[in-house]
Design an enzyme around this catalytic site. Structure first.
Site, PDB file in Angstrom:
ATOM      1  N   CYS A  13     108.046 -24.978  51.827  1.00 57.96           N
ATOM      2  CA  CYS A  13     109.018 -24.025  51.275  1.00 57.96           C
ATOM      3  C   CYS A  13     108.325 -23.085  50.266  1.00 57.96           C
ATOM      4  O   CYS A  13     107.961 -23.518  49.155  1.00 57.96           O
ATOM      5  CB  CYS A  13     110.198 -24.745  50.618  1.00 57.96           C
ATOM      6  SG  CYS A  13     111.531 -23.606  50.193  1.00 57.96           S
ATOM      7  N   GLY A  14     108.196 -21.842  50.664  1.00 59.34           N
ATOM      8  CA  GLY A  14     107.484 -20.877  49.811  1.00 59.34           C
ATOM      9  C   GLY A  14     108.180 -20.644  48.485  1.00 59.34           C
ATOM     10  O   GLY A  14     107.547 -20.663  47.416  1.00 59.34           O
TER      11      GLY A  14
ATOM     12  N   CYS B 181     112.249 -15.578  51.192  1.00 59.07           N
ATOM     13  CA  CYS B 181     111.868 -16.734  51.989  1.00 59.07           C
ATOM     14  C   CYS B 181     110.361 -16.673  52.218  1.00 59.07           C
ATOM     15  O   CYS B 181     109.888 -15.809  52.962  1.00 59.07           O
ATOM     16  CB  CYS B 181     112.626 -16.736  53.315  1.00 59.07           C
ATOM     17  SG  CYS B 181     112.314 -18.252  54.221  1.00 59.07           S
ATOM     18  N   GLY B 182     109.642 -17.575  51.550  1.00 60.71           N
ATOM     19  CA  GLY B 182     108.179 -17.533  51.593  1.00 60.71           C
ATOM     20  C   GLY B 182     107.617 -17.786  52.981  1.00 60.71           C
ATOM     21  O   GLY B 182     106.752 -17.039  53.456  1.00 60.71           O
TER      22      GLY B 182
ATOM     23  N   HIS C  88     119.299 -24.898  46.834  1.00 59.03           N
ATOM     24  CA  HIS C  88     118.183 -25.673  47.402  1.00 59.03           C
ATOM     25  C   HIS C  88     117.895 -26.857  46.475  1.00 59.03           C
ATOM     26  O   HIS C  88     117.870 -26.691  45.248  1.00 59.03           O
ATOM     27  CB  HIS C  88     116.902 -24.844  47.488  1.00 59.03           C
ATOM     28  CG  HIS C  88     116.942 -23.725  48.471  1.00 59.03           C
ATOM     29  ND1 HIS C  88     117.706 -22.594  48.311  1.00 59.03           N
ATOM     30  CD2 HIS C  88     116.275 -23.558  49.650  1.00 59.03           C
ATOM     31  CE1 HIS C  88     117.511 -21.777  49.337  1.00 59.03           C
ATOM     32  NE2 HIS C  88     116.652 -22.336  50.169  1.00 59.03           N
TER      33      HIS C  88
HETATM   34  O1  PYC Z   1     109.848 -20.771  52.539  1.00 56.73           O
HETATM   35  O2  PYC Z   1     110.989 -19.949  50.872  1.00 56.73           O
HETATM   36  C1  PYC Z   1     110.912 -20.565  51.919  1.00 56.73           C
HETATM   37  C2  PYC Z   1     112.166 -21.070  52.544  1.00 56.73           C
HETATM   38  C3  PYC Z   1     113.433 -20.986  52.054  1.00 56.73           C
HETATM   39  C4  PYC Z   1     114.273 -21.590  52.984  1.00 56.73           C
HETATM   40  C5  PYC Z   1     113.500 -22.024  54.028  1.00 56.73           C
HETATM   41  N1  PYC Z   1     112.205 -21.694  53.740  1.00 56.73           N
END
Ligand code: PYC
Length: 332
Positions: A235-236, A85-86, A205
């Protein structure tokens, strides 16, 4: 459980500092499976209402296997475990700095998806070198009930994504309910047709792309997470998946900057380096702010000690069983 809440570009992270489940030792992916299989009530208690809410991502700190890592961290949300999770890596780094546990500079975190590097640039900004990412399939078309045929790419950025520009509505905040519904229908259509990531991995996702609002951003996105909350940040792992697609299409050179804007207008600045054949190492920079510190209490007499958990959300268990406490409530 002692927790610290932060948000990264609007997306919340809840770091469990103390009182989480004892998962023993072994690779982080194995410990994440143990967490899902044996301690799902901790996840639900920490994330679900009345102590949490659907948009939260939890980050359980644990002992790393690799001694070069500052910490191990297992991510989870209202639907189960997340490989990586980024936004939560950035939130965790800022949280650890807030606690005086790390300083500015480079640190390594071990996650179930692999080791990531995080450079703390200031008290509120970090740059993450994510796990290797890649595009798995290009131009996949799927008929989606109520939305016609949707075409997009399947890519890995630490989680599995379906990425498409076929958004049924403009990427504006007032359209979040409709975008969520469409993204959920796409996710379902992919699952029903058996369209997966590598080795049958579920695509959990879904990401829509459109034109950015800001003149200096390159794209705007909307990301539906497993559990049906939308990502407030860009979303990373989703931005990493996007970089993998841009690299595969020859649309972005290694080292070139890509500014990804989220549905709420927050942003990650990103770039990539080529890694092994056909794969990239994404780099993401974003800001996080600590919001609160608290102790979560779980009184065994509390009928919602394990949270209010809709049955369909209990997907951490392959047989979709609710936590023992919810089972008891259902039986009653
Ligand atoms: O930032 O990778 C992300 C992430 C995944 C689900 C929510 N944020």
């Amino acid at each position: 459980m002692r927790i610290i809440d932060s948000h990264t570009e609007g997306e919340p992270t809840r770091v469990i500092i103390e009182g989480g489940p004892q998962l023993g030792c072994g690779p982080l992916a194995e410990r994440a499976r143990r967490f899902a299989g044996e301690f799902d009530n901790y996840r639900c208690a920490a994330i679900s209402e009345p102590r949490g809410h659907d948009a939260l991502v939890g980050a359980l700190l644990c002992e790393p296997c690799d001694e070069t890592c500052k910490t191990g961290v297992i991510f989870f949300n209202n639907a189960g475990m997340l490989g990586m999770c980024g936004h939560a890596v950035i939130g965790t780094a800022v949280t650890l700095a807030h606690r005086g546990l790390i300083g500015l500079g480079m640190h390594r975190f071990e996650t179930p998806a692999g080791i990531v590097s995080v450079h703390l640039n200031s008290a509120n900004e970090a740059t993450v070198d994510n796990v290797e990412s890649y595009r798995f399939r290009h131009n996949v078309s799927v008929p989606v009930a109520g939305f016609g045929t949707v075409t997009g790419d399947i890519a890995y950025g630490g989680n599995w994504f379906f990425l498409t520009s076929d958004a049924p509505h403009p990427l504006e905040m007032e359209n979040i309910p409709q975008l969520s519904e469409a993204a959920g229908a796409i996710r379902q259509a992919l699952a029903v047709r058996g369209v997966t990531g590598a080795e049958g991995a579920g695509i959990d996702h879904v990401e829509f792309f459109g034109k950015p609002h800001a003149h200096d951003a390159h794209s705007r996105n909307f990301v539906l997470c497993p559990g049906d909350a939308y990502d407030r940040s860009p979303c990373g792992t989703g931005t990493s998946a996007k970089l993998a697609c841009l690299a595969a299409d020859g649309l972005l050179e290694p080292g070139e900057t890509w500014v990804q804007e989220s549905i709420i207008g927050s942003r990650f600045s990103s770039s990539y380096q080529l890694s092994r054949a056909g794969k990239i190492t994404p780099r993401l920079t974003g800001r996080a702010y600590v919001c609160s510190e608290a102790i979560l209490y779980r009184d065994p007499q509390d009928p919602f000690a394990d949270g209010i958990v809709p049955l369909k959300r209990c997907v951490a268990d392959p047989q979709n069983r609710p936590s023992p406490h919810t089972q008891q409530l259902v039986a009653e």
